[in-house]
Design a protein around this motif. Structure first.
Motif, mmCIF file in Angstrom:
data_model
loop_
_atom_site.group_PDB
_atom_site.id
_atom_site.type_symbol
_atom_site.label_atom_id
_atom_site.label_comp_id
_atom_site.label_asym_id
_atom_site.label_seq_id
_atom_site.Cartn_x
_atom_site.Cartn_y
_atom_site.Cartn_z
ATOM 1 N N THR A 125 -19.266 18.954 0.864
ATOM 2 C CA THR A 125 -19.499 18.844 -0.774
ATOM 3 C C THR A 125 -21.342 18.744 -1.057
ATOM 4 N N GLY A 126 -21.740 19.214 -2.382
ATOM 5 C CA GLY A 126 -22.985 19.583 -2.567
ATOM 6 C C GLY A 126 -22.877 18.335 -4.125
ATOM 7 N N MET A 127 -24.367 17.941 -4.444
ATOM 8 C CA MET A 127 -24.328 17.342 -5.176
ATOM 9 C C MET A 127 -26.099 17.438 -5.892
ATOM 10 N N PHE A 128 -25.999 17.623 -7.110
ATOM 11 C CA PHE A 128 -27.891 18.114 -7.429
ATOM 12 C C PHE A 128 -27.878 16.546 -8.335
ATOM 13 N N VAL A 129 -29.075 16.187 -8.181
ATOM 14 C CA VAL A 129 -29.763 14.525 -8.561
ATOM 15 C C VAL A 129 -31.137 14.685 -8.552
ATOM 16 N N SER A 130 -30.826 14.658 -10.066
ATOM 17 C CA SER A 130 -32.040 14.109 -10.477
ATOM 18 C C SER A 130 -32.892 12.747 -10.685
ATOM 19 N N VAL A 131 -33.770 12.739 -9.502
ATOM 20 C CA VAL A 131 -34.335 11.855 -9.265
ATOM 21 C C VAL A 131 -34.877 10.504 -10.023
ATOM 22 N N PRO A 132 -35.589 10.614 -11.526
ATOM 23 C CA PRO A 132 -35.359 9.464 -12.099
ATOM 24 C C PRO A 132 -34.212 9.487 -12.778
ATOM 25 N N ALA A 133 -33.466 10.660 -13.421
ATOM 26 C CA ALA A 133 -32.758 9.878 -14.531
ATOM 27 C C ALA A 133 -31.595 9.626 -13.670
ATOM 28 N N LEU A 161 -32.568 16.345 -4.004
ATOM 29 C CA LEU A 161 -33.038 15.683 -5.396
ATOM 30 C C LEU A 161 -34.364 16.029 -5.492
ATOM 31 N N ASP A 162 -33.470 15.865 -7.425
ATOM 32 C CA ASP A 162 -34.809 17.021 -7.891
ATOM 33 C C ASP A 162 -35.933 15.781 -8.516
ATOM 34 N N ASP A 163 -37.404 16.805 -8.921
ATOM 35 C CA ASP A 163 -38.492 15.624 -9.499
ATOM 36 C C ASP A 163 -38.434 14.641 -8.698
ATOM 37 N N LEU A 164 -38.519 14.676 -7.383
ATOM 38 C CA LEU A 164 -38.186 13.115 -6.732
ATOM 39 C C LEU A 164 -40.165 12.692 -6.777
ATOM 40 N N SER A 165 -40.798 13.489 -6.949
ATOM 41 C CA SER A 165 -42.172 13.019 -7.016
ATOM 42 C C SER A 165 -42.133 12.656 -9.040
ATOM 43 N N ALA A 166 -41.310 12.844 -9.963
ATOM 44 C CA ALA A 166 -41.173 12.087 -11.555
ATOM 45 C C ALA A 166 -41.259 10.595 -11.554
ATOM 46 N N ALA A 167 -40.673 10.568 -10.843
ATOM 47 C CA ALA A 167 -40.084 8.878 -10.372
ATOM 48 C C ALA A 167 -41.339 7.521 -10.751
ATOM 49 N N ARG A 168 -41.788 7.127 -10.870
ATOM 50 C CA ARG A 168 -42.223 6.204 -11.455
ATOM 51 C C ARG A 168 -42.784 6.077 -9.693
ATOM 52 N N ALA A 169 -43.476 5.557 -9.380
ATOM 53 C CA ALA A 169 -43.740 4.736 -7.601
ATOM 54 C C ALA A 169 -43.973 3.099 -8.029
ATOM 55 N N THR A 170 -42.464 2.697 -7.274
ATOM 56 C CA THR A 170 -42.927 1.054 -7.656
ATOM 57 C C THR A 170 -41.817 0.294 -6.489
ATOM 58 N N ASP A 171 -41.825 -0.163 -5.584
ATOM 59 C CA ASP A 171 -41.629 -1.054 -4.598
ATOM 60 C C ASP A 171 -40.112 -0.336 -4.600
ATOM 61 N N SER A 173 -38.659 1.368 -6.865
ATOM 62 C CA SER A 173 -37.665 3.391 -7.088
ATOM 63 C C SER A 173 -38.307 3.578 -5.337
ATOM 64 N N ARG A 174 -39.230 2.842 -4.409
ATOM 65 C CA ARG A 174 -38.882 3.200 -3.740
ATOM 66 C C ARG A 174 -38.298 3.170 -2.366
ATOM 67 N N GLU A 175 -37.772 2.340 -2.758
ATOM 68 C CA GLU A 175 -36.151 1.012 -1.902
ATOM 69 C C GLU A 175 -35.081 1.882 -2.205
ATOM 70 N N TRP A 176 -35.270 2.423 -3.303
ATOM 71 C CA TRP A 176 -34.024 2.862 -3.924
ATOM 72 C C TRP A 176 -34.133 4.310 -3.966
ATOM 73 N N VAL A 177 -34.442 5.613 -3.333
ATOM 74 C CA VAL A 177 -35.352 6.681 -2.931
ATOM 75 C C VAL A 177 -34.776 6.667 -1.978
ATOM 76 N N TYR A 178 -35.407 5.050 -0.649
ATOM 77 C CA TYR A 178 -35.033 5.155 0.227
ATOM 78 C C TYR A 178 -33.542 5.157 0.870
ATOM 79 N N ARG A 179 -32.800 4.049 -0.074
ATOM 80 C CA ARG A 179 -31.622 3.348 0.175
ATOM 81 C C ARG A 179 -30.738 5.503 0.107
ATOM 82 N N ILE A 180 -30.923 6.033 -1.542
ATOM 83 C CA ILE A 180 -30.124 7.941 -1.436
ATOM 84 C C ILE A 180 -29.974 8.522 -0.139
ATOM 85 N N ILE A 181 -31.359 8.625 0.457
ATOM 86 C CA ILE A 181 -31.421 9.863 1.758
ATOM 87 C C ILE A 181 -31.208 8.812 2.990
ATOM 88 N N SER A 182 -31.142 7.779 3.950
ATOM 89 C CA SER A 182 -30.951 7.884 4.349
ATOM 90 C C SER A 182 -29.222 7.134 4.642
#
Length: 182
Positions: A125-133, A161-171, A173-182
């Protein structure tokens, strides 16, 4: 009145009317007294997985692949990345690949092409995710209960995970990106 008539009618299909002659369109075959998925079913499920991935990819990138002539004439850096991916990622069940570079350098094209190659290699299975969206969707449904939000991240074999660095870095957003990749 006469006695009720009872007639049994058996419907059969001509052998050549089946899409799959091996399983007669049942999706399973019998071998040695056991039932196994028919090859037609395996192929159909594989096609469904690829189509599901492609549905998550933005239309601009839906036809991206590593075999496209424009990509094959790419820079030596791209060719080295492709060679590395082929050597290290095909056949792996678990791996991480991080592509970074400036806008317009082919990262998304390469990522979509790699995932298509991986999906062609074996069913996944595969998925494309625009991180900011994606973070915006999570943010819009967030009611303060972190446990309710766990289902907001995808559970797939291969994730872009596309445009990972385009998401504004807040605590947050970092927590949610970590949840997505872990």
């Amino acid at each position: 009145m006469g006695a009720p008539m009872s007639e049994e009618i058996e419907f059969t299909k001509a052998e050549d009317a089946y899409a799959c002659s091996a399983c007669k369109d049942l999706g399973v075959v019998e071998k040695g007294g056991r039932a196994y998925p028919c090859e037609c079913r395996v192929k159909a499920e594989h096609v469904a997985m690829v189509n599901e991935f492609l549905a998550s990819v933005p239309p601009r990138y839906a036809n991206c692949g590593l075999e496209q002539e424009s990509f094959l004439r790419s820079t030596p850096v791209h060719q080295n990345v492709i060679t590395s991916i082929l050597r290290n990622f095909l056949g792996c069940d678990m791996a991480t690949l991080l592509l970074h570079g400036g806008p317009g350098t082919g990262k998304t094209h390469l990522a979509v092409g790699v995932v298509r190659m991986l999906l062609d290699e074996k069913p996944r299975t595969g998925m494309f995710v625009s991180v900011p969206a994606h973070l915006q969707i999570i943010r819009s449904t967030f009611d303060g209960d972190t446990d309710k939000q766990v289902d907001q991240h995808p559970n797939v074999d291969v994730l872009i995970l596309d445009d990972l660095s385009a998401a504004r870095a807040t605590d947050w957003s970092r927590e949610w990106v970590y949840r997505i990749i872990s």
